[in-house]
Design a protein around this motif. Sequence first.
Motif, mmCIF file in Angstrom:
data_model
loop_
_atom_site.group_PDB
_atom_site.id
_atom_site.type_symbol
_atom_site.label_atom_id
_atom_site.label_comp_id
_atom_site.label_asym_id
_atom_site.label_seq_id
_atom_site.Cartn_x
_atom_site.Cartn_y
_atom_site.Cartn_z
ATOM 1 N N UNK A 183 0.792 -1.216 -0.208
ATOM 2 C CA UNK A 183 -0.107 -0.213 -0.128
ATOM 3 C C UNK A 183 1.008 1.206 0.003
ATOM 4 N N UNK A 184 1.945 0.899 0.715
ATOM 5 C CA UNK A 184 3.013 2.374 0.760
ATOM 6 C C UNK A 184 3.492 2.352 -0.670
ATOM 7 N N UNK A 185 3.825 1.236 -1.324
ATOM 8 C CA UNK A 185 4.525 1.632 -2.619
ATOM 9 C C UNK A 185 3.429 2.068 -3.498
ATOM 10 N N UNK A 186 2.151 1.627 -3.462
ATOM 11 C CA UNK A 186 1.166 2.038 -4.361
ATOM 12 C C UNK A 186 1.047 3.773 -3.995
ATOM 13 N N UNK A 187 1.083 4.089 -2.751
ATOM 14 C CA UNK A 187 0.879 5.496 -2.541
ATOM 15 C C UNK A 187 2.131 6.245 -3.106
ATOM 16 N N UNK A 188 3.499 5.711 -2.804
ATOM 17 C CA UNK A 188 4.599 6.584 -3.370
ATOM 18 C C UNK A 188 4.470 6.630 -4.654
ATOM 19 N N UNK A 189 4.008 5.374 -5.516
ATOM 20 C CA UNK A 189 3.707 5.855 -6.980
ATOM 21 C C UNK A 189 2.734 6.622 -7.344
ATOM 22 N N UNK A 190 1.887 6.580 -6.721
ATOM 23 C CA UNK A 190 0.439 7.345 -7.245
ATOM 24 C C UNK A 190 0.712 8.801 -6.802
ATOM 25 N N UNK A 191 1.325 8.967 -5.938
ATOM 26 C CA UNK A 191 1.464 10.483 -5.168
ATOM 27 C C UNK A 191 1.846 11.415 -6.228
ATOM 28 N N UNK A 192 2.940 11.185 -7.033
ATOM 29 C CA UNK A 192 3.360 12.099 -8.028
ATOM 30 C C UNK A 192 2.469 12.322 -9.087
ATOM 31 N N UNK A 193 1.522 11.302 -9.141
ATOM 32 C CA UNK A 193 0.333 11.436 -10.358
ATOM 33 C C UNK A 193 -0.537 12.453 -9.896
ATOM 34 N N UNK A 194 -0.985 12.382 -8.568
ATOM 35 C CA UNK A 194 -1.751 13.077 -8.002
ATOM 36 C C UNK A 194 -1.284 14.723 -8.124
ATOM 37 N N UNK A 195 0.060 14.661 -7.773
ATOM 38 C CA UNK A 195 0.478 16.112 -7.999
ATOM 39 C C UNK A 195 0.537 16.690 -9.403
ATOM 40 N N UNK A 196 0.989 15.654 -10.247
ATOM 41 C CA UNK A 196 0.932 16.027 -11.936
ATOM 42 C C UNK A 196 -0.543 16.436 -12.347
ATOM 43 N N UNK A 197 -1.452 15.641 -11.974
ATOM 44 C CA UNK A 197 -2.801 16.050 -12.328
ATOM 45 C C UNK A 197 -3.261 17.379 -11.637
ATOM 46 N N UNK A 198 -2.801 17.721 -10.453
ATOM 47 C CA UNK A 198 -3.316 18.832 -9.875
ATOM 48 C C UNK A 198 -2.581 20.119 -10.549
ATOM 49 N N UNK A 199 -1.279 19.866 -10.789
ATOM 50 C CA UNK A 199 -0.549 20.970 -11.640
ATOM 51 C C UNK A 199 -1.081 21.277 -13.039
ATOM 52 N N UNK A 200 -1.681 19.981 -13.646
ATOM 53 C CA UNK A 200 -2.332 20.197 -14.877
ATOM 54 C C UNK A 200 -3.630 20.848 -14.567
ATOM 55 N N UNK A 201 -4.382 20.571 -13.535
ATOM 56 C CA UNK A 201 -5.466 21.437 -13.326
ATOM 57 C C UNK A 201 -5.218 23.060 -13.319
ATOM 58 N N UNK A 202 -4.235 22.991 -12.401
ATOM 59 C CA UNK A 202 -3.932 24.506 -12.225
ATOM 60 C C UNK A 202 -3.540 25.149 -13.623
ATOM 61 N N UNK A 203 -2.726 24.657 -14.161
ATOM 62 C CA UNK A 203 -2.402 25.133 -15.462
ATOM 63 C C UNK A 203 -3.371 25.384 -16.361
ATOM 64 N N UNK A 204 -4.364 24.382 -16.585
ATOM 65 C CA UNK A 204 -5.580 24.806 -17.115
ATOM 66 C C UNK A 204 -6.547 25.828 -16.603
ATOM 67 N N UNK A 205 -6.394 25.878 -15.463
ATOM 68 C CA UNK A 205 -7.043 27.022 -14.849
ATOM 69 C C UNK A 205 -6.496 28.314 -14.884
ATOM 70 N N UNK A 206 -5.209 28.443 -14.857
ATOM 71 C CA UNK A 206 -4.561 29.630 -15.156
ATOM 72 C C UNK A 206 -4.489 29.992 -16.914
ATOM 73 N N UNK A 207 -4.622 29.062 -17.707
ATOM 74 C CA UNK A 207 -4.915 29.391 -19.051
ATOM 75 C C UNK A 207 -6.154 30.119 -19.101
ATOM 76 N N UNK A 208 -7.049 29.451 -18.549
ATOM 77 C CA UNK A 208 -8.482 29.929 -18.702
ATOM 78 C C UNK A 208 -8.805 31.076 -18.294
ATOM 79 N N UNK A 209 -8.098 31.401 -17.136
ATOM 80 C CA UNK A 209 -8.259 32.847 -16.542
ATOM 81 C C UNK A 209 -7.606 33.985 -17.279
ATOM 82 N N UNK A 210 -6.471 33.373 -17.987
ATOM 83 C CA UNK A 210 -5.534 34.563 -18.751
ATOM 84 C C UNK A 210 -6.434 34.765 -20.033
ATOM 85 N N UNK A 211 -7.220 33.535 -20.801
ATOM 86 C CA UNK A 211 -7.695 33.569 -21.845
ATOM 87 C C UNK A 211 -9.025 34.607 -21.666
#
Length: 738
Positions: free
Chosen positions: A2-30
């Motif tokens: 479970x710990x390994x799964x968490x360690x493997x999936x945590x960066x993906x969550x951050x990546x998705x969050x960063x993707x979402x933030x970038x999308x929101x930023x682009x939307x706001x800029x537009x």
Amino acid sequence: MAVDDFLHTDPLLHSNGAHANNSNNKRNINFVSLAKWVLKFTMWIVFLAYVALFFLIPTDFGTELYADWTAATNGSLFGDIGSMLLLYSAPIIFIAFLAVLYLLISGEDQLQLQEKKTPRFRLWTFPVLVDGPLGVVSAAELIGIILFIVFVIWSAYVYTVVIIGTLPGDSTPIEKSFFILENLGLRIGTIGLYCLAFLFIPVARGSVLLRLINIPFEQAIRYHVWLGHLTMLLFTLHGLLYVIAWTMEGHLLKEILEWADIGVAHLAGVISLTAGLLMWMTSLYPVRRNKFELFIYTHQLYVIFIVFFAFHAGHFIFCVPAGGIFLFILDRFLRFCQSRKTVDIISIKCLPCGTMELMFPKPANLRYNALSFIFLQVRELSWLQWHPFSVSSSPLDGKYHLCVLIKAMGEWTEKLKGNVLNSSRADLHLQPRTKITASVEGPYGHELPYHLMYENLILVAGGIGISPFLAILSDIFHRTREGKPCLPRNILIVWAVKRSNELPLLSTNDMELICPFFSNKLSLEILIFVTRESQPPLEEGQVHEATYSSPLVSNSNNMSVLVGTGNNIWSGLYVISSTLGFVILLYLLDIFYINPYDISPWWYKALLLVICMLASVFIFGGVVVSLWHLWERRNAAREASMDDRIAVENMQHDEILAHKDSCQQNFLSSANTYYGSRPDFKDIFGDISEKWGCVDVGVIVCGPPSLQTSVAKEIRSQNIRRQCNHPIFHFNSHSFEL
């Protein structure tokens, strides 16, 4: 697992969050870009329609449109005066409202620096006229001048055709002459009235309209001067034609002294024109240059000019220039509120060349840029005189202080220098020092720091004109060190001075201390021309000592943030509340006084209109200003350690000064100094053309008119005969001329 799964999936969550933030930023800029485009497009449409109105009104088609408009709006809330306000004043106020929204949306993201691959010409920075009485005129300014000239000629032509077409056929030649003179005088006055509608807009120093188009007061004042000459010429002809007609008819004195209740009040017009002529005559260049105080004092007659013009024209006609005058009143009241606060001068440095560096305390949230300027009044010298000075410090030099360089050149600056030296001598003899305080208006200037938008910069200064360039250099070096948006990479300074004792001014800011090893990141070249010395003085190798005076201020009075350029939200609320207050007061006056009591005199209704304009600013706008002031005090109190920080900054400033003096000669030794010669701009710009290649080059000039003319003439020449592999030079003036 479970710990390994968490360690493997945590960066993906951050990546998705960063993707979402970038999308929101682009939307706001537009969204922000779209909103700004819509606002800009709407403002252009309203402005073009407003300008077209003045061209159409003299024609038959315009007369029909005006009649239809009056019929459609005459039954509105304010009747005939409402029709005129909606037609002539509302467009300007509406554009100001949209400008407030535009500046609020833009916020701090206005500085978007993008390197342009292909250099291109710009109308605002291409000098076209350089030798005429108007000074250096850009292509955009020339278009505006031509537009006004065409408007005057077009209106005069149309009105003349109308006058000739309505001549009474059965009248005598003398009666026809009276008819032509009086009607021509009326029509010329109407043209002057339309010019008056724009006259006060350029002199609103913190106006949202000037900030919107990024034209600072120092440049806009030229447009006020040009419009002032044109307006007063038209009004003088207007009055002269009536005087000739009344003299021919034999009842000149009777007509001049007439003050009619219904219609035009002649005596009020005579008083207004007299005040205008006094302002006009004393604003001519020879008088303004040699008797500046006379020019300033007589220019305060603008109050008499406006009030009696309102009496003369009546409420109905006064609605034409009311919009521009209202914006000027807004700015003037805010300036009055800001300048009532006294500011302690916390540090003074007096250089041997007669130049003083003054440091003022300021709150951290007071915004300005390196090309800003302030107006100073030192009450120990005069309660009436205000003088403009360029800021010589960068906003990045310190959050809690601002510096200006002042050269003793006139009576006021000589008195200031004398007070500073007396204060310094008093310290040496342990006597009570003279406290020097000042009132400050500003900072004003460009909304955007355009010096950061050119990768290649040429800074041309004459004498004390080096002051704003010290701020520019400091700003660029700070930004380069801190990695902030900053395009300049190639900088050339061309400085012409009369005597070599002015050279230490260049070391007021030590660039090596601000940005160590700056030569690895920037290319800085300095050319100094000492015009009145044929060879270096014998003591050239010595460092010039400066006199310091640091008044002991236990509780420094900061500059006030009550300025149109200070806070977009508060200044926007101030404009909007004052305008809504004007509408409310006008409505209440109409409902409870004018209609019930059947008030009919034109001049009296015009007086009530002016009172409503003033009261709306003082009462409704005053409430916002009071809240703004309380907010400022609350912010100041929240910074509990502000005084300590200021003290630290002052201590650091003194250390920096000492370090500057110690390495002054090192910095100056990197400059190429030429004695007994003036800069040859043909050679300088020619060398730059070959060296820098096909790029945009921003040229900023701060100095006397002759220096500006020489630089502008060479820029025009270089741009006209430019080859494809040569740069495009962009002329920018930073010289303040009242």
